[in-house]
Design an enzyme around this catalytic site. Structure first.
Site, PDB file in Angstrom:
ATOM      1  CD  GLU A  65      -2.813   1.087   2.500  1.00 10.29           C
ATOM      2  OE1 GLU A  65      -3.135  -0.021   2.986  1.00 10.29           O
ATOM      3  OE2 GLU A  65      -3.219   2.164   2.963  1.00 10.29           O
ATOM      4  CE  LYS A  88      -5.870  -1.587   6.115  1.00 10.99           C
ATOM      5  NZ  LYS A  88      -5.173  -0.726   5.159  1.00 10.99           N
ATOM      6  CG  ASP A 128       1.694 -15.704  12.800  1.00 13.98           C
ATOM      7  OD1 ASP A 128       0.912 -15.048  12.094  1.00 13.98           O
ATOM      8  OD2 ASP A 128       1.336 -16.663  13.515  1.00 13.98           O
ATOM      9  CG  HIS A 163      -3.798   7.160  -0.478  1.00  6.98           C
ATOM     10  ND1 HIS A 163      -3.165   6.503   0.540  1.00  6.98           N
ATOM     11  CD2 HIS A 163      -4.454   6.221  -1.187  1.00  6.98           C
ATOM     12  CE1 HIS A 163      -3.443   5.219   0.457  1.00  6.98           C
ATOM     13  NE2 HIS A 163      -4.213   5.022  -0.599  1.00  6.98           N
TER      14      HIS A 163
END
Ligand code: MEV
Length: 424
Positions: free
Chosen positions: A84, A261, A277, A374
């Site tokens: 991203e 998130k 992990d 972005h």
């Protein structure tokens, strides 16, 4: 001489080769290690075939470096593997702002994991509980036979908790509390649970079902804080807006999912670069609110002089021994770059990255919005995806951002134009 300051302005403006040179100097990388980073892959299919099943190929993902991090007085360059755009830039920028007030202060608790043994059939809860507690010393001793290394370090199984659940079978769950030191701990915890389960059946006549670690680690938690100066983030108004955004995330699950998130954008990227992990880290972070009652993993408040104090409290279970980091050369080199000496230092760094990422997102959302930054990064990646090279990428992305049309077809059209003009 090794350059130990991670404060690097304009890192993003350098070529990949220039960045590698800086990295080599900061992390004391050998020519051979730099060569491994330059090549496209360090995981061949033969090795991949030993790591997982049914292998057909391997998969590449960009790895960027977030500079500027100072955590507990030590400088870090943070490797981040992520697809991203904006995440690495946002993280570096937040670290630069925190650095102006001394950087991040981070600490982690002892690395205590929980192993769960589910008991599904028993006569009386009181009787079962008494038998288990009477045998606690033997249970812990037996569990500790599964790891000579932990026992020799005075770590390993340390205690027991007994819980009852409201499921249809009214399961009783025995928690083994296990100090796993510098391991993530999954294997040793699972082995101890399996061994102890048979013994529990033997001493109580009960029947056990699941024997597995819990990925929720309330005894293995990291806390980190930093001050973000109001004059560096757009003024007291932005400070107030960030606090308001945090307050919203703390009570609204819909916002909290996005807010947290963003935190995991940073943490997962570091875990992925070092081949750890990240799914267990996700599970851990996203269920922590069930114990604390706070949806948000971060907290913001105003200091007496009007600056922003950011804090994070997040359960993190990561290891620096065991796991598959060392099997894949690049992951081992990224670990060398990260240079964490033990699991607690690793967790401290991850907490700082999570806080930086969250602060950066809230700051952008509370001021100009995230789309501006972005979209220009998105424009660059579109330009690259249609085959633009070097300065063509800048030209195409700048034009698309300026004209407000950012799409694959526009990028293609602009590339064709440029190449016609330059007869390529
Ligand atoms: C995007 O990947 C992450 C953000 O949505 C996080 C947030 O909204 O806090 C920007």
């Amino acid at each position: 001489m090794v350059n130990r300051s991670s404060e690097i302005s304009g890192f993003y403006k350098l070529s990949v080769e220039e960045r590698l040179k800086l990295l080599g100097s900061f992390s004391d990388l050998t020519q051979e290690e730099l060569e491994v980073l330059r090549m496209h892959g360090s995981l061949n299919t033969e090795l991949a075939d030993k790591l997982i099943e049914n292998v057909v190929s391997t998969f590449e993902i960009p790895v960027g470096i977030a500079p500027n991090f100072r955590i507990n007085g030590k400088d870090y360059l943070i490797p981040m593997a992520i697809e991203e755009a904006s995440v690495v830039a946002a993280c570096s920028n937040a670290a630069r702002i925190a650095r102006a007030s001394g950087g991040f202060v981070s600490e982690s608790t002892e690395p205590i994991m929980i192993g769960q043994i589910q008991i599904v059939s028993y006569d009386s809860f009181e009787k079962l509980k008494n038998v288990i507690l009477e045998h606690e010393t033997d249970i812990l001793k037996l569990a500790n036979t599964r790891s000579k290394t932990l026992s020799s370090m005075g770590a390993g199984a340390k205690g027991i908790e007994i819980r009852t659940l409201e499921d249809p079978q009214r399961s009783v769950v025995v928690h083994l509390l296990i100090d796993v030191r510098d391991a993530m701990g999954a294997n040793v915890v699972n082995s101890m649970c399996e061994t102890v389960a048979s013994y529990l059946e033997e001493i109580s006549g009960c029947r056990t079902n699941l024997k597995i670690l819990s990925n929720l680690t309330p005894h293995r938690v990291s806390r980190c804080k930093a001050i973000f100066r109001k004059d560096l983030i757009g003024g007291e108004n932005v400070v107030d807006n960030i606090i308001s955004a945090y307050n919203m995330a703390n009570v609204d699950p819909f916002r909290a999912a996005t807010h947290n998130k963003g935190i995991m954008n940073g943490i997962d990227a570091v875990l992925l670069a070092t081949l750890n992990d990240w799914r267990s880290a996700e599970a851990n972070a996203h269920t922590y609110h069930t114990l604390t009652g706070n949806y948000s993993l971060t907290r913001y408040s105003k200091t007496p002089d009007g600056n922003l104090l950011g804090e994070i409290e997040i359960p993190i279970a990561v290891g620096t021994v065991g796991g598959s980091t060392n099997t894949v050369r690049k992951a081992a080199i990224f670990r060398k770059i990260l240079e964490v000496k033990n699991s607690s230092e690793f967790a401290n760094v991850l907490a700082a990255v999570g806080l930086a990422q969250n602060f950066a997102a809230l700051r952008a959302l509370s001021s100009e919005g995230i789309q501006k930054g972005h979209m220009s990064l998105h424009a660059r990646s579109l330009a690259a995806s249609v085959g633009a090279l070097n300065e063509e990428i800048d030209l195409i992305s700048d034009t698309m951002v300026k004209n407000g049309t950012i799409s694959m077809s526009k990028a293609k059209e602009l590339l064709e134009d440029i190449r016609k003009r330059t007869n390529k």
